[in-house]
Design an enzyme around this catalytic site. Sequence first.
Site, mmCIF file in Angstrom:
data_model
loop_
_atom_site.group_PDB
_atom_site.id
_atom_site.type_symbol
_atom_site.label_atom_id
_atom_site.label_comp_id
_atom_site.label_asym_id
_atom_site.label_seq_id
_atom_site.Cartn_x
_atom_site.Cartn_y
_atom_site.Cartn_z
ATOM 1 N N TRP A 28 -6.453 -1.982 -2.091
ATOM 2 C CA TRP A 28 -7.364 -2.101 -0.975
ATOM 3 C C TRP A 28 -8.391 -3.196 -1.170
ATOM 4 C CZ3 TRP A 28 -5.920 0.409 3.147
ATOM 5 C CH2 TRP A 28 -5.244 1.626 3.024
ATOM 6 N N GLU A 75 -4.511 10.738 -2.190
ATOM 7 C CA GLU A 75 -4.833 12.136 -1.890
ATOM 8 C C GLU A 75 -3.594 13.026 -1.823
ATOM 9 O OE1 GLU A 75 -6.105 9.506 -0.445
ATOM 10 O OE2 GLU A 75 -8.161 9.807 0.226
ATOM 11 N N LYS A 82 -5.163 -3.877 3.026
ATOM 12 C CA LYS A 82 -4.349 -3.571 1.855
ATOM 13 C C LYS A 82 -3.540 -4.789 1.447
ATOM 14 C CE LYS A 82 -2.383 0.354 -0.245
ATOM 15 N NZ LYS A 82 -1.469 1.468 -0.189
HETATM 16 P P1 AMP Z 1 -3.453 4.650 -1.386
HETATM 17 O O1 AMP Z 1 -4.320 5.857 -1.363
HETATM 18 O O2 AMP Z 1 -4.122 3.450 -1.969
HETATM 19 O O3 AMP Z 1 -2.159 4.935 -2.047
HETATM 20 O O4 AMP Z 1 -3.136 4.220 0.112
HETATM 21 C C1 AMP Z 1 -2.602 5.126 1.036
HETATM 22 C C2 AMP Z 1 -2.367 4.440 2.347
HETATM 23 O O5 AMP Z 1 -1.338 3.448 2.226
HETATM 24 C C3 AMP Z 1 -1.872 5.354 3.429
HETATM 25 O O6 AMP Z 1 -2.914 6.093 4.026
HETATM 26 C C4 AMP Z 1 -1.232 4.358 4.390
HETATM 27 O O7 AMP Z 1 -2.207 3.747 5.213
HETATM 28 C C5 AMP Z 1 -0.657 3.310 3.456
HETATM 29 N N1 AMP Z 1 0.782 3.554 3.253
HETATM 30 C C6 AMP Z 1 1.398 4.147 2.224
HETATM 31 N N2 AMP Z 1 2.733 4.172 2.394
HETATM 32 C C7 AMP Z 1 2.994 3.593 3.581
HETATM 33 C C8 AMP Z 1 4.180 3.332 4.350
HETATM 34 N N3 AMP Z 1 5.398 3.642 3.897
HETATM 35 N N4 AMP Z 1 4.029 2.721 5.558
HETATM 36 C C9 AMP Z 1 2.808 2.394 6.029
HETATM 37 N N5 AMP Z 1 1.653 2.595 5.351
HETATM 38 C C10 AMP Z 1 1.742 3.192 4.150
#
Ligand code: AMP
Length: 540
Positions: free
Chosen positions: A434, A324, A429
Amino acid sequence: MESTMQEAPLTITALFRRGEAVFPDSEVITFQGEGSRHTRFAEVAERVRRLAGALSTLGVRPGDRVGTLCWNTQEHVEAYFAVPCMGAVLHTLNLRLSPQQLGFVINHAADRVVIVDATLVPLLAALRPHLTTVEHVVVVGEADTSALGEVLRYEELLASAPGDFEFPEVDERSAASMCYTTGTTGDPKGVVYSHRSVYLHSFCVWASFRLDDTERVLVIVPQFHVNAWGVPYVAWMVGADMLLPNRFMTPDLMCAFISAERPTFTGGVPTIFTGMLAHVRASGADVSSLKRAVCGGSAVPASLIDAFRDELGIKLIQAWGMTETSPIGTMAIPPKDTPPEKEMYYRSKTGRSVPGVELRVVDEDGGEVARDGAAVGEIEVRGPWITGSYFRADAPEKFDNGWLRTGDVGTIDAKGFVQITDRSKDVIKSGGEWISSVELENLLAGHPAVAEAAVVGVPDERWQERPLATIVLKPGATVEPAELRDFLDGKVAHWWLPERWAFLESLPKTSVGKQDKKVIRAMYAEGSIEVVDTGAASRS
Ligand code: AMP
């Protein structure tokens, strides 16, 4: 008072024209498993125009969706430019979704054309009868396509199309590309990026990492995931050579590609870098060309950042973002005057918001929490490359007066450094992708011996997280974990299948009777539940 400035639209077409005009000799390099295919930007640009011309001849019009089911390749980069620049919408398809989810997103987006890599033809063929909007399938490479019915061949299409297709002027606010997120429960939701959002995001990434044409950029993040973090657009715009690993993503092949083509910069999820580190330790592979790597998608362990610096001489830079958020939201760069002993403290944090992104942490009442690094709340963001809604789906719970509610929970300190402490979502994840706990639970609950199931993410050295399935059996019933795995096999993607299983008398519940997954995770962490392991996870 009106300004006197020109109103040049902020479009991908503008980025494309710059790479085409200014960097004809930079290269797109696609790994072939052994050896690589090198193509100059000048030739790629001509093929981009041919692809747009060919799609136009097929009847693709502005606003139409064109799906890509492809690995990281030159052809995928060609689609990254041709489709948006002709005014159509690039829909990158996540090849790791289950067939049911893939079918759902193609139909929901109403893709008219799908471009598919030869090796992914069987995956698409299995879905083909369920696709209601796809008129043409274009196959890249050689494959037996009989199961797909009538198809078009990518190279034949390009050969017959004119090389001088002129791109129309598109509105910078019109849709350029879309990507479905599977991070929430229920059906995947479509995020639609605009030309303007991609353009501004590209400038932010460029400035944040100070990329230029002396760099060789290795694009590890799948091109089907959030525009590969926008990196192909940035590399093209600044004339950096673009190195594409294709489908060869195992640590040994990735390291072989790095040794041969000598990238200087890359980005990826922690799983990729953990695998790379283990391989270099075991084999002594030469990755010395790499100087910097941006790492995110999951929390980046400090030990990984340390090992990369000390053993490989690579600066691992943590960043945070979501489908997003295009995705860049924060970066963990230590503030000025940080003493060396405090560097790692900042590097292992989630980071500070990048210019263009506003960030706040709010409590349950909607008020901002104290910026003291201790008070916990939900992270909310807004800005020109943050989504404001989902494609043909209502999700009012995801927005708060123009702010995106991220579902990530954490703290913020006085210097604006954020630390994610938990996720409010209970999905898992694994290796950057996911796994839906709810979907696994619902399926397990369908087994005759199972009374109740809860699936939680537990730490895993290789994949960051893997699912642990906790099961309450029906009275008098018995079942082996292997049987439950077989029961799930075929219903979800293979790599979703849990390898850790535990049988409990009952599941911990919250005050309102919901499963309390925090408690299950804590029980696992303290070793108070007996876990049966059915064997290592695979990504096939
Ligand atoms: P996605 O939409 O599949 O890219 O996933 C996004 C989610 O990944 C975020 O809402 C976080 O929960 C997790 N995420 C991404 N980067 C980080 C980070 N550096 N540290 C912890 N969680 C992360």
